[in-house]
Design a protein around this motif. Structure first.
Motif, PDB file in Angstrom:
ATOM      1  N   GLY A 151       0.880  -1.098   0.102  1.00 16.35           N
ATOM      2  CA  GLY A 151       0.114  -0.062  -0.019  1.00 16.35           C
ATOM      3  C   GLY A 151       0.787   1.066   0.194  1.00 16.35           C
ATOM      4  N   LEU A 152       2.004   1.283   0.702  1.00 15.78           N
ATOM      5  CA  LEU A 152       2.933   2.393   0.794  1.00 15.78           C
ATOM      6  C   LEU A 152       3.472   2.762  -0.665  1.00 15.78           C
ATOM      7  N   LEU A 153       3.996   1.549  -1.224  1.00 13.53           N
ATOM      8  CA  LEU A 153       4.691   1.740  -2.458  1.00 13.53           C
ATOM      9  C   LEU A 153       3.381   2.490  -3.560  1.00 13.53           C
ATOM     10  N   ARG A 154       2.289   1.769  -3.377  1.00  9.54           N
ATOM     11  CA  ARG A 154       1.377   2.532  -4.378  1.00  9.54           C
ATOM     12  C   ARG A 154       0.969   3.868  -3.777  1.00  9.54           C
ATOM     13  N   GLN A 155       1.101   4.306  -2.760  1.00  8.32           N
ATOM     14  CA  GLN A 155       0.816   5.534  -2.184  1.00  8.32           C
ATOM     15  C   GLN A 155       1.787   6.582  -2.816  1.00  8.32           C
ATOM     16  N   PHE A 156       3.095   6.048  -3.069  1.00  7.73           N
ATOM     17  CA  PHE A 156       4.080   6.853  -3.471  1.00  7.73           C
ATOM     18  C   PHE A 156       4.007   6.846  -4.715  1.00  7.73           C
ATOM     19  N   GLY A 157       3.239   6.102  -5.583  1.00 12.66           N
ATOM     20  CA  GLY A 157       3.183   6.107  -6.813  1.00 12.66           C
ATOM     21  C   GLY A 157       4.300   5.241  -7.752  1.00 12.66           C
ATOM     22  N   TYR A 158       4.970   4.093  -6.853  1.00 13.44           N
ATOM     23  CA  TYR A 158       5.795   3.587  -7.730  1.00 13.44           C
ATOM     24  C   TYR A 158       5.299   1.999  -8.170  1.00 13.44           C
ATOM     25  N   LYS A 159       4.142   1.614  -7.751  1.00 12.97           N
ATOM     26  CA  LYS A 159       3.285   0.524  -8.353  1.00 12.97           C
ATOM     27  C   LYS A 159       2.003   0.679  -8.523  1.00 12.97           C
ATOM     28  N   LEU A 160       1.415   0.017  -9.366  1.00 14.00           N
ATOM     29  CA  LEU A 160       0.063   0.466 -10.026  1.00 14.00           C
ATOM     30  C   LEU A 160      -1.055  -0.288  -8.815  1.00 14.00           C
TER      31      LEU A 160
END
Length: 160
Positions: A151-160
């Protein structure tokens, strides 16, 4: 020889890169590499010259970040080390570009964590032996920790 630790003095959420290079033009080449890779990023760079006048060389596009970099570089006082502080981006945005600069020998860390640099002082010079980057591991992630990480990686925009 005296061993000491030098804490990196920075705001809690400020990212930085600490590395080693070998030539006075490092500060200019790092500046050019960052603006060519991430032109929107604000940054300050300082480089500890280790011969001649042995000055802290500095550059950047944000006066506060340049001052932060030069203050930390002077506290380290280790030959040929450089430190880059950044805003409006993360180390991952520029790290490969920094590593590809011909005079860069290596990277000690790229982090926003509280960091201490282990320094050896021989009396004739100082060198970085390593870094303590963040906290000691407390255990192994659970399934809910995996969900939070993703979830954190998606929040940062690094994962879809």
């Amino acid at each position: 020889m005296e061993l000491t630790t030098v804490p990196i003095d920075k705001p809690d959420d400020m990212n930085f890169i600490l590395g080693q290079s070998h030539f006075i033009k490092t500060v200019e080449d790092l500046h050019e590499a960052i603006v060519q890779t991430a032109p929107q990023m604000k940054f300050g760079i300082a480089f500890c010259e280790s011969s001649g006048p042995a000055l802290v060389r500095r550059t950047g596009n944000d006066a506060e970040l340049v001052e932060l970099a030069q203050r930390n570089a002077l506290a380290l006082g280790c030959g040929h080390c450089f430190i880059i502080f950044m805003a409006g981006g993360f180390p991952i945005n520029i790290l490969n570009t920094i590593k590809a600069v011909p005079e860069v020998c290596g990277i000690y860390c790229a982090t926003a964590n509280a960091t201490e640099v282990v320094v050896a002082d021989t009396g004739s010079g100082r060198g970085i032996l390593g870094v303590v980057d963040g906290l000691r591991s407390k255990g192994v992630e659970t399934e809910s920790d995996v969900v939070a990480r993703k979830g954190l990686l998606r929040q940062f925009g690094y994962k879809l």
